[in-house]
Structure formats: structure tokens, C-alpha cells
Scaffold this motif. Structure first.
Motif, PDB file in Angstrom:
ATOM      1  N   VAL A 274       0.869  -1.186   0.000  1.00  0.00           N
ATOM      2  CA  VAL A 274       0.000   0.000   0.000  1.00  0.00           C
ATOM      3  C   VAL A 274       0.896   1.222   0.000  1.00  0.00           C
ATOM      4  CG1 VAL A 274      -1.822   1.246   1.220  1.00  0.00           C
ATOM      5  CG2 VAL A 274      -1.713  -1.260   1.362  1.00  0.00           C
ATOM      6  N   MET A 275       0.591   2.200  -0.856  1.00  0.00           N
ATOM      7  CA  MET A 275       1.383   3.422  -0.931  1.00  0.00           C
ATOM      8  C   MET A 275       0.501   4.620  -0.573  1.00  0.00           C
ATOM      9  SD  MET A 275       3.777   4.828  -4.063  1.00  0.00           S
ATOM     10  CE  MET A 275       4.700   3.282  -4.074  1.00  0.00           C
ATOM     11  N   ILE A 276       1.031   5.487   0.290  1.00  0.00           N
ATOM     12  CA  ILE A 276       0.313   6.657   0.783  1.00  0.00           C
ATOM     13  C   ILE A 276       0.884   7.921   0.127  1.00  0.00           C
ATOM     14  CG2 ILE A 276      -0.370   7.959   2.824  1.00  0.00           C
ATOM     15  CD1 ILE A 276      -1.505   5.103   2.682  1.00  0.00           C
ATOM     16  N   HIS A 277      -0.018   8.807  -0.303  1.00  0.00           N
ATOM     17  CA  HIS A 277       0.349  10.061  -0.972  1.00  0.00           C
ATOM     18  C   HIS A 277      -0.386  11.236  -0.321  1.00  0.00           C
ATOM     19  CE1 HIS A 277       1.566   7.737  -4.708  1.00  0.00           C
ATOM     20  NE2 HIS A 277       0.674   6.900  -4.206  1.00  0.00           N
TER      21      HIS A 277
ATOM     22  N   ILE B  41       8.302  -6.716  -0.362  1.00  0.00           N
ATOM     23  CA  ILE B  41       7.932  -8.120  -0.534  1.00  0.00           C
ATOM     24  C   ILE B  41       8.445  -8.961   0.634  1.00  0.00           C
ATOM     25  CG2 ILE B  41       8.314 -10.172  -1.949  1.00  0.00           C
ATOM     26  CD1 ILE B  41       8.404  -8.270  -4.398  1.00  0.00           C
ATOM     27  N   ASN B  42       9.683  -8.690   1.040  1.00  0.00           N
ATOM     28  CA  ASN B  42      10.292  -9.444   2.141  1.00  0.00           C
ATOM     29  C   ASN B  42       9.857  -8.929   3.507  1.00  0.00           C
ATOM     30  OD1 ASN B  42      11.720 -10.898   0.217  1.00  0.00           O
ATOM     31  ND2 ASN B  42      13.552  -9.627   0.388  1.00  0.00           N
ATOM     32  N   GLU B  43       9.221  -7.767   3.524  1.00  0.00           N
ATOM     33  CA  GLU B  43       8.802  -7.101   4.758  1.00  0.00           C
ATOM     34  C   GLU B  43      10.004  -6.891   5.683  1.00  0.00           C
ATOM     35  OE1 GLU B  43       5.231  -9.348   5.999  1.00  0.00           O
ATOM     36  OE2 GLU B  43       4.113  -7.693   5.100  1.00  0.00           O
TER      37      GLU B  43
ATOM     38  N   ILE C 114      -6.207  -3.493   4.237  1.00  0.00           N
ATOM     39  CA  ILE C 114      -5.627  -4.184   3.087  1.00  0.00           C
ATOM     40  C   ILE C 114      -4.572  -5.186   3.544  1.00  0.00           C
ATOM     41  CG2 ILE C 114      -4.313  -3.853   0.956  1.00  0.00           C
ATOM     42  CD1 ILE C 114      -5.769  -1.201   0.604  1.00  0.00           C
ATOM     43  N   CYS C 115      -3.813  -4.822   4.568  1.00  0.00           N
ATOM     44  CA  CYS C 115      -2.831  -5.774   5.096  1.00  0.00           C
ATOM     45  C   CYS C 115      -3.526  -7.020   5.644  1.00  0.00           C
ATOM     46  CB  CYS C 115      -1.994  -5.113   6.177  1.00  0.00           C
ATOM     47  SG  CYS C 115      -0.784  -3.920   5.558  1.00  0.00           S
TER      48      CYS C 115
ATOM     49  N   SER D   5       4.454  -3.662   4.789  1.00  0.00           N
ATOM     50  CA  SER D   5       3.987  -3.609   3.400  1.00  0.00           C
ATOM     51  C   SER D   5       3.371  -2.250   3.061  1.00  0.00           C
ATOM     52  CB  SER D   5       2.971  -4.723   3.155  1.00  0.00           C
ATOM     53  OG  SER D   5       3.614  -5.987   3.149  1.00  0.00           O
ATOM     54  N   VAL D   6       3.449  -1.294   3.986  1.00  0.00           N
ATOM     55  CA  VAL D   6       2.898   0.049   3.776  1.00  0.00           C
ATOM     56  C   VAL D   6       4.051   1.039   3.676  1.00  0.00           C
ATOM     57  CG1 VAL D   6       1.330   1.817   4.647  1.00  0.00           C
ATOM     58  CG2 VAL D   6       0.870  -0.610   5.128  1.00  0.00           C
ATOM     59  N   ILE D   7       4.083   1.809   2.595  1.00  0.00           N
ATOM     60  CA  ILE D   7       5.155   2.788   2.407  1.00  0.00           C
ATOM     61  C   ILE D   7       4.570   4.114   1.928  1.00  0.00           C
ATOM     62  CG2 ILE D   7       6.818   0.984   1.841  1.00  0.00           C
ATOM     63  CD1 ILE D   7       6.693   1.892  -1.086  1.00  0.00           C
TER      64      ILE D   7
END
Length: 306
Positions: free
Chosen positions: A44-47, A106-108, A155-156, A165-167
Motif C-alpha cells: 500500500v502506498m500513501i500520498h 515483498i520481504n517485509e 488491506i494488510c 507492506s505500507v510505504i
């Protein structure tokens, strides 16, 4: 790696996390899939939007602009912490970013510096735009930050991911600064705590929008001050209940009554029209304002226990 959630599963995941979600126009089929693959998804990507105002920001993220067609994300998070879904599938939000960052997601594992633009992020990330000017001065209301936390956790949970997995966009593509105004490490800490607990439950029912049938809440040992949402299937031609009368009286009190006589215990077209007026008053539209009660609008009406 994971298969992208269907529109229905995404909507349910968000609502199960306790979020208020609005479906915008034809979001379920609105995507850029013709321009490239969508999935496997990895995070998940935050903007932030660099805009102000909900309506204009949502329209921009749905339509895009001449140099960058929409959807520009999958959902918009407004200042009140409500979610506006604008796309389902590939969206123009992440752009090219760092392959090593993707591998860490992917690897967290801990994120490396983003110093390359060699990987298609639109394929691999859900994107959420948060309404904020991004100038370091525009405030981030707690309701909005809580919604970011909940969206990410939802989503996670659906993909069995952790908070790693969130950036942020700024952690993916060199030169980007969004989201500006809080740190992603702090947000990931919040997401981690939320994922350690069960989802808090739906703020509104799943399905077509604000007003689709939801399961009635479990009975309580004592009568609550207001009628619990009985499920939208309760409201149908021929239904009779004191709850319908109490609802009608509240609609009249809110200046939404469309009754020539009544309200009465029987569900009628006048009840439906009155309830639709209430939904519109709350800001819902389209199928979300069809006059059939949903959990969010019902809870806000505060129908006295009958």
C-alpha cells in the motif's frame, strides 16, 4: 505477492475496519489496465494530493488531467477520515521507483534508500491520496490519520501482510516528499498496533454503497438509547413496526419528511422518499441515497428505542 482484491472484497475489507466509504461514479471498472499489468500486488502506498477541498480533490483523482489520466489512486482519504473509492485496478499513482524498495516490501524488511527509478510501481501498489496541501503547514486531523491507519490495516489483513507492506511515495521514488506532515515510521507503528487486534467492525454495510443490507447487530442485555440498525432488508413493502414510526418522526424532526399523512408503522413510498432526503442531507448521492436505510445514515439519525 498477492492477487489484487476484487472491488467487492476491497470495499468489504475497508468497511470491516470501521471506515466510512463512498463509491464514486463507475469506480469498480475505472482503471488503466489497458496500459499495463495490474498485480501481483505487494503493498500500500500513501500520498498527499497537494489540493484542498473534498469534491474537487476526488474529481481530480478520478479524472486525472491531460498529462496524467485517472484514476490517480484507488481511494481518496478526506480530512474527516472518510474514504472515496475512485479506481479498481491499475492506477497512475506510484510511477517508476526503486527495485530494491519493492523487494524489501515483498520481504517485509527494513527499507533501503530509494535511489533508482527502474520498476513499475503502478503494477504492485494500492494507492491512497490524502487531501493535504503538502506544504508542511496544512494540518493532518487525527480523523484523517486514523483513516490512513485503518485503510492500510484493512488491506494488510486481507492479504496477510504486516505493517512493513505500507510505504510512502517518498520512500519509493527519488525526489518525492509525500506524504509530508507525519513520518511513515510513526504510521507503520500505528498500523502494527491495529493489526495486533481484531478489526473493530463495520461502520457501514458492505455492498453497493452507504445503504446496502447489513446484518443486524447482536442483541444487548439492556435496551440501547437508540434503535440498532435492523438491516436494510427490514425495510420492504408490507413491513410494519413501531421502529418505522419512530424513524419517520425523526425524519420529520430533521426537516426531511415527505409525508402527506403519518408517519405510520407501515413502510411506504413516503418513508423511502423521506429517508432519501435524509441521505442527501448527509451528503450521499446516487445509489447511496436511494431511500433504503444503511448503517451509517441510520446511526446518525438516532432513532429512539421503540
Amino acid at each position: 505477492m498477492a492477487t489484487p482484491l476484487t472491488a467487492t472484497r476491497l470495499l468489504k475489507a475497508l468497511r470491516d475496519e470501521g471506515l466510512v466509504v463512498h463509491e464514486v461514479r463507475n469506480w469498480r471498472k475505472h482503471n488503466r489496465n489497458s496500459k499495463g499489468p495490474w498485480g501481483p500486488v505487494n503493498g500500500v502506498m500513501i500520498h498527499h494530493t497537494v489540493t484542498k477541498g473534498t469534491a474537487g480533490s476526488v474529481d481530480l483523482c478520478y479524472d486525472g488531467h491531460p498529462n496524467l489520466p485517472g484514476p490517480l489512486c484507488h481511494g481518496v482519504i478526506d480530512k474527516k477520515g472518510e474514504i472515496h473509492l475512485v479506481g479498481n485496478g491499475r492506477a497512475n499513482h506510484a510511477g517508476l521507483g526503486d527495485r530494491d524498495v519493492l523487494q524489501a516490501v515483498i520481504n517485509e524488511t527494513e527499507l533501503p534508500p530509494d535511489n533508482a527509478t527502474d520498476t513499475d510501481g503502478n503494477r504492485h501498489f494500492y494507492g491512497f491520496e490524502c487531501i493535504n496541501l503538502g506544504d508542511g503547514k496544512d494540518p493532518w486531523p487525527e480523523a484523517q490519520k486514523l483513516a490512513i491507519e485503518k485503510v492500510s490495516a484493512a488491506i494488510c489483513r486481507a492479504h496477510d501482510w504486516t505493517e512493513r507492506s505500507v510505504i510512502g511515495h517518498k520512500e519509493w521514488q527519488p525526489g518525492k516528499v509525500d506524504p509530508r506532515g507525519f513520518t511513515m515510521d510513526t504510521m507503520r507503528g500505528r498500523i502494527k498496533k491495529r493489526l495486533a487486534k481484531a478489526a473493530e467492525g463495520s461502520a457501514e454495510p458492505g455492498g453497493k454503497g452507504e445503504d446496502t443490507a447489513g446484518s443486524p447487530p447482536p442483541p444487548k442485555p439492556q435496551h440501547p438509547p437508540y434503535e440498532p440498525f435492523p438491516g436494510s432488508g427490514f425495510f420492504h413493502a408490507g413491513a410494519r413496526s413501531a421502529v418505522i414510526t419512530a424513524m419517520g418522526k425523526r425524519l420529520v424532526a430533521e426537516d426531511c419528511g415527505q409525508y402527506k399523512s403519518g408517519p405510520s408503522p407501515e413502510w411506504t413510498e413516503a418513508d423511502r422518499k423521506s429517508y432519501a432526503a435524509w441521505q442527501r442531507k448527509l451528503g450521499f448521492s446516487g445509489r447511496d441515497a436511494d431511500g433504503v436505510p444503511g448503517r451509517v445514515s441510520w446511526d446518525r439519525l438516532q432513532v429512539p428505542h421503540s
